[in-house]
Design a protein around this motif. Sequence first.
Motif, PDB file in Angstrom:
ATOM      1  N   GLU A  93       1.169  -4.771 -23.883  1.00 41.64           N
ATOM      2  CA  GLU A  93       1.269  -3.480 -23.505  1.00 41.64           C
ATOM      3  C   GLU A  93       2.323  -3.122 -22.513  1.00 41.64           C
ATOM      4  O   GLU A  93       2.637  -3.846 -21.774  1.00 41.64           O
ATOM      5  CB  GLU A  93      -0.121  -3.123 -22.753  1.00 41.64           C
ATOM      6  CG  GLU A  93      -0.685  -1.642 -23.043  1.00 41.64           C
ATOM      7  CD  GLU A  93      -1.891  -1.371 -22.158  1.00 41.64           C
ATOM      8  OE1 GLU A  93      -2.117  -0.405 -21.781  1.00 41.64           O
ATOM      9  OE2 GLU A  93      -2.490  -2.524 -21.990  1.00 41.64           O
ATOM     10  N   ALA A  94       3.097  -1.886 -22.803  1.00 38.91           N
ATOM     11  CA  ALA A  94       3.962  -1.332 -21.865  1.00 38.91           C
ATOM     12  C   ALA A  94       3.689  -0.562 -20.842  1.00 38.91           C
ATOM     13  O   ALA A  94       2.918   0.323 -21.087  1.00 38.91           O
ATOM     14  CB  ALA A  94       5.108  -0.986 -22.850  1.00 38.91           C
ATOM     15  N   PHE A  95       4.155  -0.898 -19.455  1.00 34.44           N
ATOM     16  CA  PHE A  95       4.097   0.130 -18.583  1.00 34.44           C
ATOM     17  C   PHE A  95       4.959   0.559 -17.805  1.00 34.44           C
ATOM     18  O   PHE A  95       6.140  -0.341 -17.530  1.00 34.44           O
ATOM     19  CB  PHE A  95       3.088  -0.588 -17.517  1.00 34.44           C
ATOM     20  CG  PHE A  95       1.786  -0.971 -17.735  1.00 34.44           C
ATOM     21  CD1 PHE A  95       0.586  -0.072 -17.732  1.00 34.44           C
ATOM     22  CD2 PHE A  95       1.357  -2.147 -18.264  1.00 34.44           C
ATOM     23  CE1 PHE A  95      -0.495  -0.623 -17.899  1.00 34.44           C
ATOM     24  CE2 PHE A  95       0.258  -2.559 -18.567  1.00 34.44           C
ATOM     25  CZ  PHE A  95      -0.767  -1.747 -18.403  1.00 34.44           C
ATOM     26  N   SER A  96       5.243   1.806 -17.748  1.00 34.56           N
ATOM     27  CA  SER A  96       6.662   2.258 -17.332  1.00 34.56           C
ATOM     28  C   SER A  96       6.303   2.890 -15.945  1.00 34.56           C
ATOM     29  O   SER A  96       5.285   3.339 -15.578  1.00 34.56           O
ATOM     30  CB  SER A  96       6.679   3.710 -18.229  1.00 34.56           C
ATOM     31  OG  SER A  96       8.305   3.823 -18.097  1.00 34.56           O
ATOM     32  N   PHE A  97       7.478   2.296 -15.104  1.00 31.90           N
ATOM     33  CA  PHE A  97       7.299   2.825 -13.489  1.00 31.90           C
ATOM     34  C   PHE A  97       8.308   3.448 -13.124  1.00 31.90           C
ATOM     35  O   PHE A  97       9.492   3.203 -13.594  1.00 31.90           O
ATOM     36  CB  PHE A  97       7.256   1.467 -12.714  1.00 31.90           C
ATOM     37  CG  PHE A  97       5.687   0.815 -13.039  1.00 31.90           C
ATOM     38  CD1 PHE A  97       4.686   0.749 -12.381  1.00 31.90           C
ATOM     39  CD2 PHE A  97       5.776  -0.333 -13.833  1.00 31.90           C
ATOM     40  CE1 PHE A  97       3.619   0.198 -12.516  1.00 31.90           C
ATOM     41  CE2 PHE A  97       4.831  -1.339 -13.978  1.00 31.90           C
ATOM     42  CZ  PHE A  97       3.527  -0.970 -13.487  1.00 31.90           C
ATOM     43  N   GLU A  98       8.296   4.280 -12.343  1.00 29.04           N
ATOM     44  CA  GLU A  98       9.311   5.000 -11.609  1.00 29.04           C
ATOM     45  C   GLU A  98       9.775   4.492 -10.378  1.00 29.04           C
ATOM     46  O   GLU A  98       8.895   4.008  -9.749  1.00 29.04           O
ATOM     47  CB  GLU A  98       8.996   6.398 -11.307  1.00 29.04           C
ATOM     48  CG  GLU A  98      10.278   7.375 -10.825  1.00 29.04           C
ATOM     49  CD  GLU A  98       9.801   8.644 -10.404  1.00 29.04           C
ATOM     50  OE1 GLU A  98       8.508   9.083 -10.813  1.00 29.04           O
ATOM     51  OE2 GLU A  98      10.554   9.454 -10.034  1.00 29.04           O
ATOM     52  N   ILE A  99      11.101   4.449 -10.221  1.00 33.55           N
ATOM     53  CA  ILE A  99      11.568   3.651  -9.017  1.00 33.55           C
ATOM     54  C   ILE A  99      11.297   4.762  -7.943  1.00 33.55           C
ATOM     55  O   ILE A  99      12.177   5.605  -7.708  1.00 33.55           O
ATOM     56  CB  ILE A  99      12.948   3.256  -9.143  1.00 33.55           C
ATOM     57  CG1 ILE A  99      13.442   2.760 -10.479  1.00 33.55           C
ATOM     58  CG2 ILE A  99      13.426   2.481  -7.861  1.00 33.55           C
ATOM     59  CD1 ILE A  99      12.544   1.295 -10.595  1.00 33.55           C
ATOM     60  N   ALA A 100      10.534   4.449  -7.006  1.00 30.34           N
ATOM     61  CA  ALA A 100      10.311   5.337  -5.743  1.00 30.34           C
ATOM     62  C   ALA A 100      11.323   5.027  -4.722  1.00 30.34           C
ATOM     63  O   ALA A 100      11.664   6.126  -4.089  1.00 30.34           O
ATOM     64  CB  ALA A 100       8.996   5.237  -5.235  1.00 30.34           C
ATOM     65  N   ALA A 101      11.751   3.917  -4.451  1.00 29.87           N
ATOM     66  CA  ALA A 101      12.713   3.641  -3.510  1.00 29.87           C
ATOM     67  C   ALA A 101      13.009   2.327  -3.802  1.00 29.87           C
ATOM     68  O   ALA A 101      12.531   1.464  -4.566  1.00 29.87           O
ATOM     69  CB  ALA A 101      12.056   3.499  -2.115  1.00 29.87           C
ATOM     70  N   LEU A 102      14.424   1.893  -2.992  1.00 32.88           N
ATOM     71  CA  LEU A 102      14.782   0.494  -3.096  1.00 32.88           C
ATOM     72  C   LEU A 102      14.766  -0.153  -1.468  1.00 32.88           C
ATOM     73  O   LEU A 102      14.371   0.411  -0.543  1.00 32.88           O
ATOM     74  CB  LEU A 102      16.305   0.526  -3.070  1.00 32.88           C
ATOM     75  CG  LEU A 102      17.011   1.315  -4.352  1.00 32.88           C
ATOM     76  CD1 LEU A 102      18.396   0.991  -4.241  1.00 32.88           C
ATOM     77  CD2 LEU A 102      16.288   0.376  -5.717  1.00 32.88           C
ATOM     78  N   LEU A 103      14.538  -1.486  -1.668  1.00 31.47           N
ATOM     79  CA  LEU A 103      13.917  -2.039  -0.511  1.00 31.47           C
ATOM     80  C   LEU A 103      15.408  -2.057   0.521  1.00 31.47           C
ATOM     81  O   LEU A 103      16.351  -2.341   0.016  1.00 31.47           O
ATOM     82  CB  LEU A 103      13.568  -3.512  -0.676  1.00 31.47           C
ATOM     83  CG  LEU A 103      12.162  -3.660  -1.073  1.00 31.47           C
ATOM     84  CD1 LEU A 103      12.161  -5.101  -2.041  1.00 31.47           C
ATOM     85  CD2 LEU A 103      11.163  -3.455  -0.084  1.00 31.47           C
TER      86      LEU A 103
ATOM     87  N   GLY B 238       0.923  -1.125  -0.162  1.00 25.08           N
ATOM     88  CA  GLY B 238       0.164  -0.071  -0.140  1.00 25.08           C
ATOM     89  C   GLY B 238       0.716   1.277   0.070  1.00 25.08           C
ATOM     90  O   GLY B 238       0.292   2.365  -0.555  1.00 25.08           O
ATOM     91  N   GLN B 239       2.053   1.044   0.300  1.00 23.84           N
ATOM     92  CA  GLN B 239       2.824   2.187   0.491  1.00 23.84           C
ATOM     93  C   GLN B 239       3.356   2.964  -0.573  1.00 23.84           C
ATOM     94  O   GLN B 239       4.392   3.766  -0.544  1.00 23.84           O
ATOM     95  CB  GLN B 239       3.938   1.962   1.645  1.00 23.84           C
ATOM     96  CG  GLN B 239       5.018   1.394   1.198  1.00 23.84           C
ATOM     97  CD  GLN B 239       5.224  -0.209   1.320  1.00 23.84           C
ATOM     98  OE1 GLN B 239       4.236  -0.777   1.270  1.00 23.84           O
ATOM     99  NE2 GLN B 239       6.259  -0.731   1.827  1.00 23.84           N
ATOM    100  N   VAL B 240       2.911   2.694  -1.830  1.00 23.81           N
ATOM    101  CA  VAL B 240       3.571   3.496  -2.987  1.00 23.81           C
ATOM    102  C   VAL B 240       2.488   4.734  -3.086  1.00 23.81           C
ATOM    103  O   VAL B 240       1.431   4.512  -3.123  1.00 23.81           O
ATOM    104  CB  VAL B 240       3.300   2.560  -4.360  1.00 23.81           C
ATOM    105  CG1 VAL B 240       4.027   3.249  -5.287  1.00 23.81           C
ATOM    106  CG2 VAL B 240       3.767   1.220  -4.183  1.00 23.81           C
ATOM    107  N   ALA B 241       3.261   6.035  -3.361  1.00 25.19           N
ATOM    108  CA  ALA B 241       2.543   7.053  -3.188  1.00 25.19           C
ATOM    109  C   ALA B 241       1.679   7.441  -4.317  1.00 25.19           C
ATOM    110  O   ALA B 241       0.418   7.665  -4.505  1.00 25.19           O
ATOM    111  CB  ALA B 241       3.616   8.456  -3.254  1.00 25.19           C
ATOM    112  N   ALA B 242       2.188   7.332  -5.743  1.00 21.55           N
ATOM    113  CA  ALA B 242       1.274   7.258  -6.854  1.00 21.55           C
ATOM    114  C   ALA B 242       1.152   6.051  -7.354  1.00 21.55           C
ATOM    115  O   ALA B 242       1.947   5.248  -8.222  1.00 21.55           O
ATOM    116  CB  ALA B 242       2.186   8.090  -8.185  1.00 21.55           C
ATOM    117  N   PRO B 243       0.118   5.411  -7.168  1.00 19.90           N
ATOM    118  CA  PRO B 243      -0.260   3.988  -7.244  1.00 19.90           C
ATOM    119  C   PRO B 243      -0.012   3.487  -8.665  1.00 19.90           C
ATOM    120  O   PRO B 243       0.496   2.175  -8.725  1.00 19.90           O
ATOM    121  CB  PRO B 243      -1.833   4.003  -6.991  1.00 19.90           C
ATOM    122  CG  PRO B 243      -2.045   5.256  -6.113  1.00 19.90           C
ATOM    123  CD  PRO B 243      -1.262   6.310  -6.643  1.00 19.90           C
ATOM    124  N   LEU B 244      -0.273   4.264  -9.526  1.00 21.81           N
ATOM    125  CA  LEU B 244      -0.286   3.496 -10.980  1.00 21.81           C
ATOM    126  C   LEU B 244       1.261   3.730 -11.547  1.00 21.81           C
ATOM    127  O   LEU B 244       1.484   2.923 -12.561  1.00 21.81           O
ATOM    128  CB  LEU B 244      -1.250   4.360 -11.873  1.00 21.81           C
ATOM    129  CG  LEU B 244      -2.785   3.591 -11.416  1.00 21.81           C
ATOM    130  CD1 LEU B 244      -3.660   4.180 -12.385  1.00 21.81           C
ATOM    131  CD2 LEU B 244      -2.764   2.021 -11.872  1.00 21.81           C
TER     132      LEU B 244
END
Lengths: 378, 231
Positions: A153-163, A118-124
């Motif tokens: 279909e291609a989805f692009s994601f931004e890396i918000a953080a590393l574990l 749940g802790q991802v700021a911009a969900p998509l």
Amino acid sequence: MMWLFLRKQKYLIDFTLSSLLRRKGKSLGLLAVYILIVFMLASVTLFTHALRKEAGLMLQASPEIIVQRMQAGRHALIPADYLQRIGRLRGVTQKEGRLWGYYYDPAVKANYTIMTAGQVAAPLTEIIIGTGIARARGLAVGDYLTLRSQNGEAFSFEIAALLDEKSELVSADLLLMSPQAFRRLFNVPEGVYTDLVLSVRNPREVRKVAEKLTLQLPDTRPILREEVLRTYDSVFSWRQGILFVLLTGSILAFVIFAWDKASGLSAEERREIGILKAVGWETADVMRMKFWEGMIISLSAFMIGYLAAYAHVFYASASLFEPVLKGWAVLYPQFRLTPFVDGLQLATLLFFTVLPYIVATIIPIWRTSITDPDAVMR
Amino acid sequence: MLIQLTDIKKVFNQGKPNEFWAIQGVSLEFEPNRVSCLKGASGSGKTTLLSMIGCLSRPTSGRIQLGERLISSLPERFLTDVRRHTFGFIFQRFNLIPGLSVLENIMLPAYPLGLPYKRLVATAQHLLHQFNLSTKADNPVEWLSGGEAQRVAICRALINDPQILIADEPTANLDSKLSYEFMGLIDELRQTGKTILITSHDPEVFDSAVVDRVVEMHDGVVLDSSLKDVT
Ligand SMILES: Nc1ncnc2c1ncn2[C@@H]1O[C@H](COP(=O)(O)OP(=O)(O)OP(=O)(O)O)[C@@H](O)[C@H]1O
Ligand SMILES: [Mg+2]
């Protein structure tokens, strides 16, 4: 009386030490081989032990029961209303649906484990990734990672953080995204989950809960944590077994080596034993002296080898074993195992490395030292 | 301490094709506080006889008596004890242990007794002083000259203050001057009350005035064991 005994031992040990120094080359060669063997053996036992412990700890945090839906013998998505159908089962403290899946990335030829959080700021558009993935793909926070869905279909994601790196053994190949993004990427409709997890407080009730579940939901299969733990254990034992087969060869070689060194007492050593006996040493004194020699060599080899193995396993991530032991393919974690020492394990190692050496050296020396010492007169 | 040998025989490789009777019935007495010398051709059994007297090996048959004690039938444990307290050995090849210092070589026979270290070192240094070796104490033995090595071997033989000194061909590796000096040292030791048994081919030894008695051996038997005329 006591003092006499101790002084005697001290003389014998002093003599042994100076003998070892006199034969520096030979002693050092022997020590090096010995250390290597101990190092290998200790590394394997420490490593597999630590891994097993780590895996156990990791599973400790996982739910007691996982419920999977089976269709035609295959794992299938499970409708959310199963949660309601389970109803109130005695002993179950918590129940929820999970979304997760494997994603094969052809760029690094490895599988990622995708889970939801749940802790991802911009969900998509944002994801959190494990350090293993980051290393493999050369990604940092703020970079973008493109994943393709089932229909291309291609989805692009931004890396918000590393574990967190500390949990790398678990999280090297982990990728976290929001449930919404997950459903879009894997084309999972609302209202179904990958599986359900139940928490059961009292371990003795786990089996009873599992039985009731199979009655209530005949098309599901409960997976119990204790069973998973057992599987893990057997997998690790198996890997350890392979390594031990490899190592038995080297141990054997070592025993032969020690035996050869010992039984092939050089003429010089034999003469020395003769001299010692002629000047008034008892057979027992010679034996004691050689016993101390064996102890000094084998214990120092053991200590150095064990400490080196300890450093290798706990501070260098057992890097020498990567090819044999890793089960993580390309995304091999650079983990830190929690250092620990197990008494029984230490004793076993000691038994298998020190004892054979002492026996292999003492016996031929005993044979030499019970013969008449008059040979030194010739 | 009187040494008595009664009908000593020694056979090597008994029962095998190469069976060999090295000593074929020797009866002898060695009086205490005397210097005795065994002489005879090579292979006549001198070393074999000495090693039995010194408890380094056992006779096949016969009796060896040391004072009141019958040592020929003692078990190995007690033999070592007798050897340690009664005998000091000087070997032909000196048999010092290379790599150890002079001092360590001398102290070697005393280690199993577990004496206090200070006392042990003091005894050893006293001996070194007595034999003019004080300056060599810390040298490794392989640096020593033949005569020095010989004297170190004597010191080692004396460290446990034995009553009987056994020397097998002690002068074989020495020139005649050193051999003469060696006999001088033997004389001094006799004067301190030691009993001394020597084997030798060397006239420098068996003709020496220091030797009280010459025992001549041939093929494992004694030919002549008379006391020497004192000239
Ligand atoms: N362990 C043995 N096995 C077989 N024969 C032996 C053994 N020891 C000695 N002999 C033989 O016994 C005989 C006597 O040997 P010993 O060494 O006593 O002679 P020796 O009088 O001291 O001779 P040398 O003057 O050359 O020193 C020799 O022929 C020798 O070959
Ligand atoms: Mg001889």
